[in-house]
Design an enzyme around this catalytic site. Sequence first.
Site, PDB file in Angstrom:
ATOM      1  N   GLU A 220       4.406  -4.209 -10.731  1.00  0.00           N
ATOM      2  CA  GLU A 220       5.722  -3.725 -11.554  1.00  0.00           C
ATOM      3  C   GLU A 220       5.679  -4.680 -12.744  1.00  0.00           C
ATOM      4  OE1 GLU A 220       7.783  -2.587  -7.608  1.00  0.00           O
ATOM      5  OE2 GLU A 220       8.285  -4.563  -8.300  1.00  0.00           O
ATOM      6  N   ASP A 366      11.503  -7.595   1.376  1.00  0.00           N
ATOM      7  CA  ASP A 366      12.975  -7.601   1.656  1.00  0.00           C
ATOM      8  C   ASP A 366      13.657  -8.933   2.248  1.00  0.00           C
ATOM      9  OD1 ASP A 366      12.790  -4.963   1.035  1.00  0.00           O
ATOM     10  OD2 ASP A 366      12.845  -4.302   2.789  1.00  0.00           O
TER      11      ASP A 366
END
Length: 641
Positions: A220, A366
């Site tokens: 990313e 997460d």
Amino acid sequence: MGGAAAEQRRLASVVESWRGRPVLVVGDAMLDEWRFADSDRLCREAPAPVLTLRRRISAAGGAANTAVNVAALGGRAVLVAPVGADVAGDELHDCLDRAGVWDRTVNQPGRPTPVKRRMLAGDQILLREDSGDPDDPLDDDGVRHLLTALGCATEELRAATGGEPPTLVVCDYGLGALPAAVRAWLVAHRDRYATVSLDAHDLADWRGLAPTVVTPSFAEATRLLARAGTAARAAGHAGLHLDHPGEDPADGPSELTVGAAPREAGMRRTDGPTGEPTPGEGRVAMTGDGLSVTGTGVTVNAAAGAGVDRAVLAQSRLAELRAHTGAAVVAVTLDTEGAVVGGADGEPRRSHSTPVPASHAVGAGDAYLAAMTLALAADAPLPTAAQLAQLAATITVSGTGTCVCRRDDLLAALDVPAARPDAAPLVGGADLTAIAAEHRAAGRSVVFTNGCFDVLHRGHVRYLEQARALGDVLVVAVNSDGSVRRLKGPDRPVNPVEDRVALLAALSCVDHVVVFEEDSPAALIEAVRPHVYVKGGDYPPELVPEAPLVRRLGGQVRTLGYVPDRSTSAIIDRIRAHGHAAGTAAADSAGRAPATTGPGGSTDPAPAVNGPGGPADPAPANTAVPGELAGQPAPVTGQSP
């Protein structure tokens, strides 16, 4: 050794400081489904294994798992996300409920809940099936409902914390939960949130948000740099270029370049599956020939020919990433290789992880995001936040399944036991006011519930665990024997208050137990002034009789659902039925009428049971409580488990 112990205590103090921190999570929520199978042969039709399903596990995924990790780490998590009106959505709601997440998801009929189904044999993922169409956008009504939920959840958290702005976590995995209108709302209302964390597959979509921290993967980050380089070339500026620091050539290349791949391939929003990085993006090795990162349109070239890990490149581009994202902190995650973190001081921090099978690391990002967010929201220094985030991600990857890091596990990894707030669970009513005041002064949120808890069962235990997850301290008020008789009938309680209190005090989720004589816990609520008052039942909080009092005192009211077919009445009925059947069998074998033992030890005719309506009445039905059967009438003040 003394220095290491002091450092661990310092880190543990940060973990303690974020307890009850309000965090609003918004984004793409999904359901993770794990199917574990055995395989010992191939099928005749093809060289494929024949699988025998042994067990199935469902877990929250995506933004929902981030919210679960925030709650498990001790924060106060609220999730706003679109969820389908389907079976997967129902399972996701149940996962959030079990984790103590405030479920403020928005029902989206006709739009399925995204699901990732993994089939495993021998701890090896054989295949994954994804359902839920990312190209199915929210309609106008869905967007309006989502914006309304965002505004309401934000104000709800502000009210719960005395007006303090909450923390915001944005999880954008390209599944359509955050269309342009929602992104624009979050950017426009940035000032309503103190700390803002962003985890997005396409960071360019979030220009203007000015997040506190972004946590891109290596792929990313390189995608963002490539797009920025393309824009720079289109504007006539030089392409992205990096001169490697002057180490010895044996330590790495003298020059690294990052730019768009030939023909500008991969410059679309996504070239591969949405909802996660494109296959291969997370496993890039530098080579002298250069390597195109699949699906990102980025070429990484190490001209000197020596292998350079991704951390070197990421570390060298932190300042540019901060400039392109507007973030105060950039944490480039490198999956099994740890992370590289940089802030305004320009000093990069490198953390490391332990390599594990891919099936063990699902959701570890997460846990990293949740811990990093909580630490920064608690004003921890960046090195501390980075260290705790990496530790949270690392300790979750010990087994197969979706990773969740719990506060107690994090403290245990720091060799600091999770201490209960006070030693003696059983307290007197007169002492409870002072104890509650001490908890409030220490910044702990107090959860209060009440009930008879006559025959402790699985429904009670699950209810109390869920109640404890809503705050830092759980106070359980227990009806006295006289109060139980007035509420339930003359044949209750089955167990005296001494036994009921002893069992409750033995539960790790219960911090304090107090006995009250009245039919209503109103006086104790006045004394405790709980942050959260919890009742069991399928009715909304507005119908709880104590709700006006709790809200007047500044608290919130939560109702928790049932565990089907688990209730005190059902257990008592089964015991009575078993005893009656045994008595009937004995009587048949002896050739006489069945009998039961009466209260005084004498033998009375059966099957009459003393009840409030006369000797032949059945035992009084239990009231609406956790674990009771559905279909109860509206609650009555003072009625309880």
